[in-house]
Write an enzyme that holds these catalytic residues in place. Structure first.
Site, PDB file in Angstrom:
ATOM      1  N   ASP A  53       0.838  -1.200   0.000  1.00 12.92           N
ATOM      2  CA  ASP A  53       0.000   0.000   0.000  1.00 12.92           C
ATOM      3  C   ASP A  53       0.873   1.248   0.000  1.00 12.92           C
ATOM      4  O   ASP A  53       0.370   2.375  -0.077  1.00 12.92           O
ATOM      5  CB  ASP A  53      -1.004   0.000   1.153  1.00 12.92           C
ATOM      6  CG  ASP A  53      -0.371  -0.117   2.526  1.00 12.92           C
ATOM      7  OD1 ASP A  53       0.873  -0.143   2.620  1.00 12.92           O
ATOM      8  OD2 ASP A  53      -1.119  -0.179   3.526  1.00 12.92           O
ATOM      9  N   SER A  54       2.193   1.060   0.037  1.00 13.54           N
ATOM     10  CA  SER A  54       3.138   2.162  -0.185  1.00 13.54           C
ATOM     11  C   SER A  54       2.967   2.735  -1.585  1.00 13.54           C
ATOM     12  O   SER A  54       3.505   3.813  -1.892  1.00 13.54           O
ATOM     13  CB  SER A  54       4.582   1.684   0.017  1.00 13.54           C
ATOM     14  OG  SER A  54       4.812   0.457  -0.649  1.00 13.54           O
ATOM     15  N   ASP A  92      -0.874  -6.115  -0.130  1.00 11.71           N
ATOM     16  CA  ASP A  92      -1.368  -5.487   1.092  1.00 11.71           C
ATOM     17  C   ASP A  92      -2.880  -5.302   1.022  1.00 11.71           C
ATOM     18  O   ASP A  92      -3.405  -4.854  -0.003  1.00 11.71           O
ATOM     19  CB  ASP A  92      -0.740  -4.095   1.268  1.00 11.71           C
ATOM     20  CG  ASP A  92       0.541  -4.126   2.071  1.00 11.71           C
ATOM     21  OD1 ASP A  92       0.749  -5.078   2.836  1.00 11.71           O
ATOM     22  OD2 ASP A  92       1.342  -3.177   1.940  1.00 11.71           O
ATOM     23  N   LYS A 122      -1.188  -9.406   2.931  1.00  9.28           N
ATOM     24  CA  LYS A 122      -0.523  -8.922   4.144  1.00  9.28           C
ATOM     25  C   LYS A 122      -1.444  -7.972   4.888  1.00  9.28           C
ATOM     26  O   LYS A 122      -2.044  -7.081   4.279  1.00  9.28           O
ATOM     27  CB  LYS A 122       0.801  -8.218   3.829  1.00  9.28           C
ATOM     28  CG  LYS A 122       1.537  -7.730   5.106  1.00  9.28           C
ATOM     29  CD  LYS A 122       2.981  -7.360   4.829  1.00  9.28           C
ATOM     30  CE  LYS A 122       3.136  -6.058   4.099  1.00  9.28           C
ATOM     31  NZ  LYS A 122       2.654  -4.878   4.884  1.00  9.28           N
ATOM     32  N   GLU A 124      -1.825  -5.573   8.630  1.00 11.20           N
ATOM     33  CA  GLU A 124      -1.137  -4.945   9.754  1.00 11.20           C
ATOM     34  C   GLU A 124      -1.921  -5.174  11.037  1.00 11.20           C
ATOM     35  O   GLU A 124      -3.135  -4.979  11.075  1.00 11.20           O
ATOM     36  CB  GLU A 124      -0.976  -3.439   9.514  1.00 11.20           C
ATOM     37  CG  GLU A 124      -0.082  -3.090   8.339  1.00 11.20           C
ATOM     38  CD  GLU A 124       0.092  -1.579   8.177  1.00 11.20           C
ATOM     39  OE1 GLU A 124      -0.339  -0.818   9.069  1.00 11.20           O
ATOM     40  OE2 GLU A 124       0.657  -1.160   7.149  1.00 11.20           O
ATOM     41  N   GLU A 191       8.669  -3.966  11.068  1.00  7.82           N
ATOM     42  CA  GLU A 191       9.137  -2.686  10.527  1.00  7.82           C
ATOM     43  C   GLU A 191       9.632  -1.759  11.629  1.00  7.82           C
ATOM     44  O   GLU A 191       8.927  -1.499  12.607  1.00  7.82           O
ATOM     45  CB  GLU A 191       8.009  -1.997   9.740  1.00  7.82           C
ATOM     46  CG  GLU A 191       8.439  -0.666   9.139  1.00  7.82           C
ATOM     47  CD  GLU A 191       7.438  -0.082   8.160  1.00  7.82           C
ATOM     48  OE1 GLU A 191       7.664   1.037   7.680  1.00  7.82           O
ATOM     49  OE2 GLU A 191       6.426  -0.770   7.855  1.00  7.82           O
TER      50      GLU A 191
END
Length: 273
Positions: A53-54, A92, A122, A124, A191
């Site tokens: 999602d970066s 993501d 992925k 979070e 991270e």
């Protein structure tokens, strides 16, 4: 030059990543957001490609990852998948697509998998999202966890500083990692946390731990491809190693093109039909 520095050109799977950890082989992971970059990264021998999602930052110019939508992530993931033969492609789940409840999370997870053709997702978070993690896993979808600095929670943190330096947060991170492994996640990204804590997590878990700003005593590393290639100039965290200066290379090439067009050097006789 497919399979560069890689002897085994079979498709990477979640099982093979766990085998790599067991064999002490480091896992190389990079992001990609489009077909061309996916082809290049895969051909260079990267084991895991993260459609992060970066993309919200490096592709769309947003200051955080929060604005990117489910549709946009599916578009980027689909584009990358079309260019990849060997690497495991992980997408993501964007902010808001799994935090509401388990039912919505699994619905969105299934949609990403069906429409993009990616290999895994992925998410979070730790115990706060563990029921959603279990529900998605129960649907047969592999999940990579993400702990430490979690960009989707940046408004809660208020800073991109190193996480889990204090004992309480470090203990919670370790507990979350154990919970994600127990739930069935095949790997976890850590991270921007202290290297000693990351090493402890990696040593305790049977699943691979991939670091970004988490030291070298983990099972693999991940970077944003645009950052490590030097396409972006303004982002220079301590953990980032630049392997090229493509910003300068591309600027020079485009500048030369502009000059050639304006001077009527391009196209020349040989470049016309």
């Amino acid at each position: 030059m497919a399979g560069y520095l890689v002897e085994d050109t079979r498709k990477v799977t979640t099982r093979r990543l766990i085998e790599m950890k067991q064999q002490g082989k480091k896992i190389a992971m990079l992001t990609a957001y489009d077909y061309t970059m996916g082809q290049i990264v895969d051909g260079a021998g990267v084991d895991v490609i993260l459609v992060g999602d970066s993309a919200s930052n490096v592709m769309a110019g947003n200051t955080t990852t929060l604005p990117i939508t489910l549709d946009q992530m599916i578009y980027h993931a689909t584009s990358v998948v079309h260019g990849v033969k060997r690497a495991l492609v992980v997408c993501d789940m964007p902010f808001g697509s799994y935090q509401v409840n388990s039912a919505e999370g699994v619905t969105n997870a299934i949609r990403i998998m069906k429409e993009s053709g990616c290999d895994a997702l992925k998410l979070e978070g730790g115990v706060e999202i563990i029921e959603t993690v279990k529900t998605i896993l129960a649907a047969g979808i592999p999940i990579m966890g993400h702990l430490g600095l979690m960009p989707q929670s940046i408004n809660k943190y208020g800073t991109y500083a190193v996480r889990a330096k204090e004992e309480d947060e470090a203990e919670k991170l370790l507990s979350d990692a154990r919970a994600l492994e127990e739930a069935g996640c095949f790997a976890i990204v850590l991270e921007k946390i202290p290297a000693t804590l990351a090493a402890k997590v990696a040593s305790e878990l049977k699943i691979p731990v991939i670091g970004i700003g988490a030291g070298g005593d983990v099972d693999g590393q991940v970077l944003v491809v645009n950052d490590m290639l030097g396409m972006n100039k303004g982002f220079s965290p301590k953990f980032l190693r630049r392997y090229a200066d493509l910003n300068a290379v591309m600027t020079d090439a485009i500048g030369q093109y502009v000059s050639d067009v304006k001077s009527r050097d391009f196209p020349n006789i040989e470049e016309q039909y």
